[in-house]
Design an enzyme around this catalytic site. Structure first.
Site, PDB file in Angstrom:
ATOM      1  N   GLY A 244       0.844  -1.231   0.014  1.00 15.81           N
ATOM      2  CA  GLY A 244      -0.122   0.028   0.107  1.00 15.81           C
ATOM      3  C   GLY A 244       0.654   1.270  -0.093  1.00 15.81           C
ATOM      4  O   GLY A 244       0.969   1.857  -0.632  1.00 15.81           O
ATOM      5  N   ILE A 467      -1.297  -4.935   4.908  1.00 13.30           N
ATOM      6  CA  ILE A 467      -0.851  -4.328   3.676  1.00 13.30           C
ATOM      7  C   ILE A 467       0.440  -5.090   3.326  1.00 13.30           C
ATOM      8  O   ILE A 467       1.194  -4.544   2.531  1.00 13.30           O
ATOM      9  CB  ILE A 467      -0.942  -2.953   3.430  1.00 13.30           C
ATOM     10  CG1 ILE A 467       0.142  -2.152   4.428  1.00 13.30           C
ATOM     11  CG2 ILE A 467      -2.290  -2.326   3.547  1.00 13.30           C
ATOM     12  CD1 ILE A 467       0.285  -0.691   4.375  1.00 13.30           C
ATOM     13  N   GLY A 510      -1.590   1.283  12.772  1.00 17.95           N
ATOM     14  CA  GLY A 510      -2.296   0.276  12.527  1.00 17.95           C
ATOM     15  C   GLY A 510      -2.059  -0.555  13.889  1.00 17.95           C
ATOM     16  O   GLY A 510      -2.755  -1.105  14.595  1.00 17.95           O
ATOM     17  N   THR A 629       8.781  -9.312  11.383  1.00 20.88           N
ATOM     18  CA  THR A 629       8.042  -8.588  10.601  1.00 20.88           C
ATOM     19  C   THR A 629       8.441  -7.117  10.937  1.00 20.88           C
ATOM     20  O   THR A 629       8.395  -6.274   9.995  1.00 20.88           O
ATOM     21  CB  THR A 629       6.582  -8.697  10.647  1.00 20.88           C
ATOM     22  OG1 THR A 629       6.261  -8.290  12.221  1.00 20.88           O
ATOM     23  CG2 THR A 629       5.874 -10.126  10.529  1.00 20.88           C
ATOM     24  N   GLN A 633       9.983  -4.526   7.932  1.00 25.05           N
ATOM     25  CA  GLN A 633       9.448  -3.226   7.869  1.00 25.05           C
ATOM     26  C   GLN A 633      10.401  -2.161   7.763  1.00 25.05           C
ATOM     27  O   GLN A 633      10.524  -1.168   6.961  1.00 25.05           O
ATOM     28  CB  GLN A 633       8.385  -2.779   9.245  1.00 25.05           C
ATOM     29  CG  GLN A 633       7.085  -3.497   9.077  1.00 25.05           C
ATOM     30  CD  GLN A 633       6.369  -2.904   7.940  1.00 25.05           C
ATOM     31  OE1 GLN A 633       5.914  -1.767   7.703  1.00 25.05           O
ATOM     32  NE2 GLN A 633       6.137  -3.760   6.811  1.00 25.05           N
ATOM     33  N   LYS A 696       5.551   1.438  19.452  1.00 25.40           N
ATOM     34  CA  LYS A 696       5.381   2.588  18.817  1.00 25.40           C
ATOM     35  C   LYS A 696       5.373   2.199  17.307  1.00 25.40           C
ATOM     36  O   LYS A 696       5.794   1.391  16.910  1.00 25.40           O
ATOM     37  CB  LYS A 696       6.553   3.685  19.149  1.00 25.40           C
ATOM     38  CG  LYS A 696       6.658   3.986  20.581  1.00 25.40           C
ATOM     39  CD  LYS A 696       7.358   5.301  20.717  1.00 25.40           C
ATOM     40  CE  LYS A 696       9.003   4.951  20.996  1.00 25.40           C
ATOM     41  NZ  LYS A 696       9.736   6.014  21.252  1.00 25.40           N
ATOM     42  N   GLY A 697       5.232   3.349  16.531  1.00 26.92           N
ATOM     43  CA  GLY A 697       5.134   3.091  14.807  1.00 26.92           C
ATOM     44  C   GLY A 697       6.137   2.699  14.635  1.00 26.92           C
ATOM     45  O   GLY A 697       7.349   3.249  14.651  1.00 26.92           O
ATOM     46  N   GLU A 700       6.889   3.415   8.929  1.00 27.29           N
ATOM     47  CA  GLU A 700       7.696   4.464   8.239  1.00 27.29           C
ATOM     48  C   GLU A 700       9.003   4.929   8.764  1.00 27.29           C
ATOM     49  O   GLU A 700       9.484   5.703   8.153  1.00 27.29           O
ATOM     50  CB  GLU A 700       6.587   5.464   8.105  1.00 27.29           C
ATOM     51  CG  GLU A 700       5.187   5.074   7.536  1.00 27.29           C
ATOM     52  CD  GLU A 700       4.226   6.244   7.797  1.00 27.29           C
ATOM     53  OE1 GLU A 700       3.523   6.558   6.827  1.00 27.29           O
ATOM     54  OE2 GLU A 700       3.741   6.348   9.161  1.00 27.29           O
TER      55      GLU A 700
END
Lengths: 741, 329
Positions: A244, A467, A510, A629, A633, A696-697, A700
């Site tokens: 995505g 995604i 997410g 994972t 990322q 935490k995210g 990105e």
């Protein structure tokens, strides 16, 4: 903290639970879906001009072709709400009307949709549609239209468009070291492996779409707002998504068109954008011009920061990228000024692409910081450590957790940083560079449902999407650990608006948001199970639900056990719901993920070709939910960063507003051979202000700082600063040594 | 995609007969043609599959090899004789496309692949090569990849093949079967043409003329191929160079240089060869050769850098080769 022991399943490098389906071709992506009724295929006829009005359209030849069932144009398209209206719920939920009028909105805008039995029939017939357009002059480039620039209502991810703390002019004037520069970053396309694809089917006023989309809830509203129907009459199914990166946050052109085709033919219609379509009928990251001025005192302390951003926004599609966002949270300074302006243009939707704001913001800001460190004569790592803020430089709020110093220091150690090394190896000019990474940590609303069947199987349902990030897997781990059951007994079901609504995938929120919803649902279910157990058997009264586990068809606690079948009302399983929302810590604290990246590049002394030799990243993303994972990322993000630094650009011919390199032979992303061994390190942590899981995210974070680390290494290698991205060989032509020299 | 008929044929004769009419094309690996058909850039009504014709062998000849036109790029690059005697060709092949594409692409088809000019690929933009007389949007547009040599006011596209540059450098001969019967041999450097007023014509083959073999002669002792590109794989050449020569008493003998990414055809650097032939290697000589070759080079804006880049590449490549040779000696 005892509730969050760092053991158990969460954090383990569990293999992707859906991996076997994907590698054996059994995962049903949007375009793979087959319903009861045979579907038709739609093919888009694109406008050759960027702006204008259709004056005539002749579809007779196309309609006469074998297999053609309908040709949709503005003359027969279903009734819609005008594009851009009903925008209260944000750009993803607004009306995405297509072909509502004879207006052409951008180059490649669909002027017709041919619907036929087969792709070949549709494609051929599409070539026979004759369209005449009264072309108007369009706006494609923010810089030549700078006088039309406006202050956007808000930035993506930030309500503050401009900020000012302290007196920039005064501090900059006084600064012992001053650097300034103007940078350009290009349009980019996410170029996900799976193109945008949709199968749409109407049943009266009820619409069902199987499509590739990251946020289902907003997508449902978008269809409702476009077709003026009840959101409850829209069902979106999106179980698997082939990448995505932001390009599928909302609905894109083929989705609305598939609904048009289905309406006109009364049959399901499938449209998979072809690769060239994606570049005009999918979204793009807009280009930016960024002007930076930085000042530091004689001790190498930053005193003044000014970051001025100009970009372009597609008309009636409010997305302004917060390129100065990383600037606001990175370094202590006496004064800081940030500003964003946009020009409304006649271009395909400009929208989020992986790390909107930080991806392009760190590219320039961290490059300029490197320049300032050099000007101060301070090692770039030491310079950053020296300027670490104690509180958020912009808001003055405390940080939730901030391990930037550790990222910098451990990164330097793992990379073997000895300063911005510059040396020659034969025909290669070698350079080392580094940069800091920062990305806001966000939390959004999410709900989840969890069900325990009488045989002890746990099913989790929520409209979250995977995604490619590993959502199925981490949610399996969270549900399994929290329920006290092996992951084999957990099934996670995602991507269906029939399930509880979540924030979907985007903004790196997410995992934390939906993971928390699943965690809360599981906790609630266990408490409910104990209550039921206590009713059935008083011995269970007062037991601690955290110690409850599932053992086959029984619940178990210590040496007690009770059949699940005895706990329900006999109608089957027992279920519970859980919800997540941002806590007050998101108002009272500044929340970010952090990192530091170190690069070694080699520049060919003859040609200026740039090759990355190694890249080391150390990251602080709180608690890691799945080591494997998460690493993937971060690696994926770092590879995006290589592309941003050296390859990725969607080239627009500004005479026409036309993207010209619309395939993956011409739109370069890093290929295997461009990606050396990536050293990825995660600092173990737990951010208790972020969410109950402590994560935490991460999705990105890896792209942030990777590009500028490479650019700074190019400077070390060649002594030349390039203030445009991607950096190409020709940008270094004048900096290369003489042949044989 | 325009509807078309597809057929396979038993032999060369049937193949050329089937393609002798208008709007018919041979299909080899299809790695370029099929893409172009999908986007309506090529619209043949008849496709004749020649990939199964018996031209999949690499035979040894008296002084070289004869390569069947259906030999895939992968097979050719991996052939032991090619690797040993013509490393320039093997290197060039392996620098092109991807393993998957090389597994499909054929020797004959590689010569005939079409330009990657983005305006040629975009049917909404003007392109004299795609639509004669429509104009050239690359001129004054995005032309970083375009020609610096031999371009015309009608077309500034470049030929994208690495293999063809290698074949030109090695002085290969191309054998064809003519539609009216008979065969002919075309030197590789004479196959393609400059755009002039007819940029839609890439090469001098007649309609229906089929490439059956490529012949390589005695292998030059010293060879190299170097490709300059934006990423390290799966990228067309920004520029490339092939060099092959023998040495006689320290002087260049039969030196040949092919340049890629600079012109409408794989560019034989005849002017540079002329400067170098019979001379003893020296840096000054290399610079003179590069200057002679690029004397009439003309940039289009975005691609201006190709002129200094090509000059650097010619000089550096010749220096590297002769230094290596000196070390070896």
């Amino acid at each position: 903290m005892s509730e969050h022991e760092f053991k158990g399943l969460i954090g383990q490098p569990l293999d992707r639970v859906e991996g076997p389906l994907k590698v054996s071709g059994r995962a049903t992506y949007a375009a793979d879906w087959r319903g009861d009724k045979p579907h038709l295929i739609g093919f888009i006829v694109e406008s050759p001009v960027a702006k204008g009005r259709i004056t005539s359209i002749d579809t007779r030849a196309a309609e006469a072709c074998e297999g053609v069932k309908a040709v949709v144009t503005h003359e027969n398209a279903p009734k819609q709400i005008p594009f851009g209206e009903r925008a209260k719920g944000g750009r993803f939920a607004q009306s995405h009307a297509m072909m509502r009028t004879n207006e052409v909105r951008h180059l490649g805008y669909p002027v017709a949709l041919v619907v036929a039995d087969t792709l070949e029939q549709a494609r051929h017939a599409a070539s026979l549609v004759k369209v005449e357009i009264a072309a108007e002059e369009g706006v494609f480039d923010p810089e030549t239209h700078e006088d039309e620039a406006v202050k956007p209502d808000e930035l993506d991810g930030s309500p503050e468009v401009d900020t000012e703390t302290g007196d920039f002019e005064a501090e900059y004037e006084k600064a012992a070291h001053r650097v300034e520069g103007e940078f350009h970053t290009p349009h980019q396309h996410a170029a996900a492996m799976e193109p945008h694809a949709t199968v749409a089917e109407w049943d009266g006023d009820k619409l069902t779409v199987h499509m590739s989309i990251q946020i289902l809830g907003d997508g449902r509203k978008a269809f409702a707002n476009t077709f003026d129907i009840d959101p409850q009459d829209v069902r979106i199914v999106s179980p698997y998504i082939g990448g995505g990166f932001g390009s599928k946050l909302g609905v894109h052109n083929e989705a609305i068109l598939a609904a048009h085709g289905a309406k006109l033919t009364g049959r399901p219609v499938r449209i998979a954008q072809h690769r060239r379509n994606v570049f005009s009928n999918g979204p793009n990251r807009p280009p930016h011009r960024q002007r930076l001025k930085l000042g530091a005192d004689a001790n190498g302390k930053i005193v003044a920061i000014d970051h001025d951003v100009l970009s372009i926004m597609a008309r009636d599609y409010p997305f302004a990228e917060a390129a100065a966002s990383p600037t606001r949270g990175s370094y202590a300074t006496k004064a800081m000024r940030t500003k964003h302006r946009v020009v409304e243009g006649d271009i395909p939707k400009a929208d989020s692409m992986r790390a909107p704001g930080e991806a392009v913001g760190t590219l320039t800001f961290e490059s300029m910081i490197d320049e300032l460190a050099h000007s101060c004569g301070v090692d770039p790592v030491e310079f950053r450590v020296r300027n670490e803020p104690e509180k958020d430089p912009h808001s003055g709020k405390p940080f939730s957790t901030r391990k930037m110093r550790r990222c910098l220091q451990e990164g330097a150690e793992k990379f073997g940083w000895k300063g911005p090394v510059s040396r020659r190896e034969g025909d290669w000019l070698i350079g080392h560079g580094m940069a800091a990474a920062i990305r806001p940590n966000l939390m959004q609303k999410a709900e989840a449902e969890i069900e325990l069947s009488t045989d002890g199987h746990v099913t989790v349902r929520l409209d979250m999407t995977d995604i490619g990030t590993g959502t199925y897997t981490i949610l399996t781990q969270i549900a399994a650990e929290t329920m006290g059951v092996a992951p084999e007994y957990v099934t996670v079901k995602l991507g269906d608006t029939d399930f509880p609504e979540t924030c979907g995938s985007g903004g790196s929120f997410g995992a934390g948001s939906t993971g928390t919803a699943v965690f809360e649902a599981a906790k609630a279910l266990k408490e409910d199970l104990l209550k039921r157990a206590a009713k059935a058997d008083s011995e269970w009264k007062g037991a601690n639900s955290k110690e409850l586990r599932i053992d086959g068809a029984n619940i178990a606690l210590g040496n007690r056990s009770l059949p699940i079948a005895q706990l329900g009302d006999g109608s089957g399983g027992i279920s519970a719901k859980g919800a997540a929302k941002p806590g007050k810590e998101y108002k009272t604290m500044a929340q970010y993920s952090y990192g530091a990246q170190f690069a070694e590049v080699a520049v060919d002394a003859v040609t200026g070709e740039i090759r990355l030799r190694r890249l080391t990243g150390v990251f602080d993303a709180g608690r890691i939910l799945n080591e494997k994972t998460a690493r993937s990322q971060l690696m994926g993000g770092m590879i995006f960063g290589i592309g941003a630094a050296l390859m990725e650009e969607s080239l627009m011919d500004l005479r026409y507003g036309a993207f010209m390199n619309r395939d993956l032979a011409e739109y370069h992303i890093a290929v295997n051979r461009d990606v050396p061994r990536l050293d990825v390190h995660m600092i173990e942590g737990f951010d208790e202000n972020s969410n109950p899981l402590g994560s935490k995210g991460i999705g990105e974070l890896g792209i942030c700082g990777a590009g500028p680390a490479i650019a700074n290494a190019v400077f070390a290698a060649t002594g030349h600063r390039v203030r445009k991205y991607p950096i190409h060989m020709e940008d270094l032509m004048d900096a290369l040594p003489p042949i044989g020299g | 995609m325009t509807p078309f008929s597809y057929s396979r044929v038993a032999d060369d004769k049937a193949a050329v007969a089937a393609v002798s009419g208008e709007n018919a094309k041979f299909l080899g690996g299809g790695t370029n043609l099929v893409d172009l058909m999908k986007h309506e850039i090529e619209r043949p009504e008849t496709l004749v599959d020649v990939s199964r014709l018996p031209h999949e062998e690499i035979e040894k000849t008296k002084d070289g090899i004869r390569i069947g036109a259906a030999v895939t790029n992968s097979a050719l690059a991996a052939d032991p004789v090619v690797r040993e005697k013509y490393p320039l060709l093997s290197t060039a092949l392996l620098s092109g496309a991807t393993q998957q594409l090389r597994n499909r692409a054929t020797t004959g088809g590689n010569f005939l692949q079409r330009t990657r000019c983005q305006y040629f690929y975009d049917t909404q933009r003007a392109c004299n090569k795609r639509e004669p007389g429509s104009g050239c949007d690359a001129i004054g547009g995005l032309n970083r990849f375009h020609a610096i040599l031999g371009a015309s006011e009608n077309c500034i596209a470049v030929h994208p093949s690495d293999m063809a540059v290698a074949m030109v450098t090695l002085g290969a001969d191309i054998e064809t079967v003519l539609p009216q019967g008979g065969v002919r041999t075309i030197p590789a450097d004479a196959l393609h043409r400059l755009p002039g007023d007819t940029p839609h014509i890439d090469h001098q083959l007649a309609q229906g003329e089929l490439i059956t073999h490529v012949v390589l002669h005695k292998a030059p002792e010293f060879q190299m191929y170097r490709k300059v590109r934006d990423r390290s794989s799966y990228a067309f050449a920004v520029v490339s160079i092939g060099i092959a020569f023998d040495l006689l008493e320290g002087h260049f003998l039969k030196i040949r240089i092919g340049l890629g990414g600079v012109a409408h055809k794989p560019w034989r650097a005849a002017r540079a060869e002329e400067v170098l032939e019979g001379k003893a290697p020296s840096r000054a000589l290399f610079e003179k050769a590069a200057d002679a070759e690029l004397a009439e080079a003309k940039g289009q804006g975005d691609n201006d850098f190709k002129i200094p880049l090509m000059r650097r590449l010619i000089v550096a490549s010749l220096m590297e080769m002769t230094e290596k040779q000196e070390k070896a000696a």
